[in-house]
Design a protein around this motif. Structure first.
Motif, mmCIF file in Angstrom:
data_model
loop_
_atom_site.group_PDB
_atom_site.id
_atom_site.type_symbol
_atom_site.label_atom_id
_atom_site.label_comp_id
_atom_site.label_asym_id
_atom_site.label_seq_id
_atom_site.Cartn_x
_atom_site.Cartn_y
_atom_site.Cartn_z
ATOM 1 N N ASN A 95 -6.636 -32.745 12.646
ATOM 2 C CA ASN A 95 -7.713 -32.654 11.650
ATOM 3 C C ASN A 95 -7.764 -33.833 10.687
ATOM 4 O OD1 ASN A 95 -8.316 -30.166 12.754
ATOM 5 N ND2 ASN A 95 -7.110 -29.036 11.266
ATOM 6 N N GLY A 96 -6.681 -34.611 10.633
ATOM 7 C CA GLY A 96 -6.659 -35.749 9.721
ATOM 8 C C GLY A 96 -5.812 -35.496 8.497
ATOM 9 N N ILE A 97 -5.630 -36.559 7.716
ATOM 10 C CA ILE A 97 -4.775 -36.536 6.530
ATOM 11 C C ILE A 97 -5.641 -36.633 5.284
ATOM 12 C CG2 ILE A 97 -2.956 -37.753 5.287
ATOM 13 C CD1 ILE A 97 -1.897 -36.538 7.792
ATOM 14 N N GLU B 225 -9.155 -37.401 6.747
ATOM 15 C CA GLU B 225 -9.659 -38.502 7.574
ATOM 16 C C GLU B 225 -8.585 -38.913 8.579
ATOM 17 O OE1 GLU B 225 -8.552 -42.175 4.558
ATOM 18 O OE2 GLU B 225 -10.473 -41.139 4.282
ATOM 19 N N GLY B 226 -9.034 -39.493 9.687
ATOM 20 C CA GLY B 226 -8.104 -40.015 10.687
ATOM 21 C C GLY B 226 -7.693 -39.037 11.762
ATOM 22 N N GLY C 209 -11.607 -34.799 17.470
ATOM 23 C CA GLY C 209 -12.910 -35.021 18.091
ATOM 24 C C GLY C 209 -12.902 -36.089 19.162
ATOM 25 N N ASP C 210 -11.752 -36.731 19.369
ATOM 26 C CA ASP C 210 -11.685 -37.852 20.311
ATOM 27 C C ASP C 210 -10.900 -37.548 21.573
ATOM 28 O OD1 ASP C 210 -13.053 -39.428 18.401
ATOM 29 O OD2 ASP C 210 -11.147 -39.883 17.388
ATOM 30 N N VAL C 211 -10.259 -36.402 21.630
ATOM 31 C CA VAL C 211 -9.459 -36.057 22.803
ATOM 32 C C VAL C 211 -9.849 -34.667 23.290
ATOM 33 C CG1 VAL C 211 -7.493 -37.476 22.085
ATOM 34 C CG2 VAL C 211 -7.609 -35.078 21.376
ATOM 35 N N ALA C 212 -9.537 -34.399 24.555
ATOM 36 C CA ALA C 212 -9.758 -33.065 25.116
ATOM 37 C C ALA C 212 -8.505 -32.233 24.874
ATOM 38 C CB ALA C 212 -10.051 -33.159 26.606
#
Length: 274
Positions: A81-83, A150-151, A155-158
């Motif tokens: 989810n990000g930092i 953020e980061g 959303g970029d991997v399956a």
């Protein structure tokens, strides 16, 4: 390729006490981020997320699958989810908060961030201190910063997540058996070597489950049987907290597997699909 997502297994000081992969485990698959840090090095969730992100990119570059394994939920959440982009905490504020009693910090937090104060256990000194130092140093609550994550790579991997929630009696029995076995397999010697380094007791490696209990045995405060009993209890307590976190915190659509993990059905579920 298996990637470690357990905060204790990052450290090379405690391979036995942290249940690091065995030689047989390592022969079955490549493992990353196990035993890569010295105990004197603290590692935040943001630090681990950066290590894991780099490892995943490299593994995907080899056209292999990355499998994250471990029970440090905050690590996994930070990666996916990000930092929260929280600025560095003012050193004076941090020193003041960390020196104050937990009761005083909780009362102050109730004034400045009542939602956090209501949500946190009044005895949880670390989380209360963190929430208080953030609002004092930045003027914003921790929850406010966390909404600005953020980061994340979600959303970029399956993702193919699975949460293991076996029966509690089965789990606790495994915890008891494992800690007793660790005592016979060299955990005492690991802790003795760790204590000889005289590291800061606040470091993560010094707070690993079993270190305090074995240290008490080595110092003559308790006997071996009591050290085992206390270590088993501490392990069960942590497993209970993990169980609750993973049962409720991850998204509801993530599958929960609730059978004992030593049956053919578990192996079937965990096997790669065709």
């Amino acid at each position: 390729v298996i990637i470690n997502a357990d905060s204790a297994q990052l450290y090379r000081d405690l391979p036995i006490l942290s249940a690091a992969p065995s030689t047989a485990d390592l022969s079955r698959a490549e493992h990353r981020l196990y035993g890569v840090l010295d105990g004197a090095e603290p590692c935040s969730a943001a630090d681990w997320a950066e290590l894991a992100r780099s490892a995943i990119e490299e593994i995907h570059g080899y056209d292999k699958m990355a499998i994250l394994v471990g029970g440090t939920g905050f690590y996994l959440r930070s990666l996916i989810n990000g930092i929260a982009p929280i600025p560095a905490i003012n050193a004076g504020v941090r020193a003041q908060v960390r020196a104050a009693p937990v009761g005083a910090n909780h009362a102050r937090l109730a004034e400045l961030d009542p939602d956090a104060a209501a949500r946190l256990n009044p005895a949880d000194s670390l989380r209360i201190a963190r929430a208080l130092e953030v609002v004092l140093s930045t003027g914003r609550t921790l929850a406010d910063w966390q909404r600005r994550r953020e980061g994340g790579i979600g959303g970029d991997v399956a993702l193919r997540p699975i949460i293991l929630l076996p029966p509690r009696d089965w789990l606790y029995a495994r915890c008891d058996e494992r800690f007793a076995a660790m005592m016979d397999q060299g955990a005492i010697e690991e802790v003795r070597a760790l204590l000889a380094r005289q590291l800061d007791p606040k470091l993560p490696v010094m707070r690993a489950i079993g270190v305090r209990e074995i240290a008490a045995y080595l110092n003559g405060a308790i006997d071996r049987d009591e050290a085992i009993a206390r270590g088993q209890q501490a392990t069960r307590n942590y497993a209970k907290r993990q169980y609750t976190w993973f049962a409720h915190q991850p998204p509801a659509e993530w599958p929960r597997f609730t059978a004992p993990l030593d049956i053919p059905a578990a192996l079937e579920l965990l096997a790669p699909s065709a």
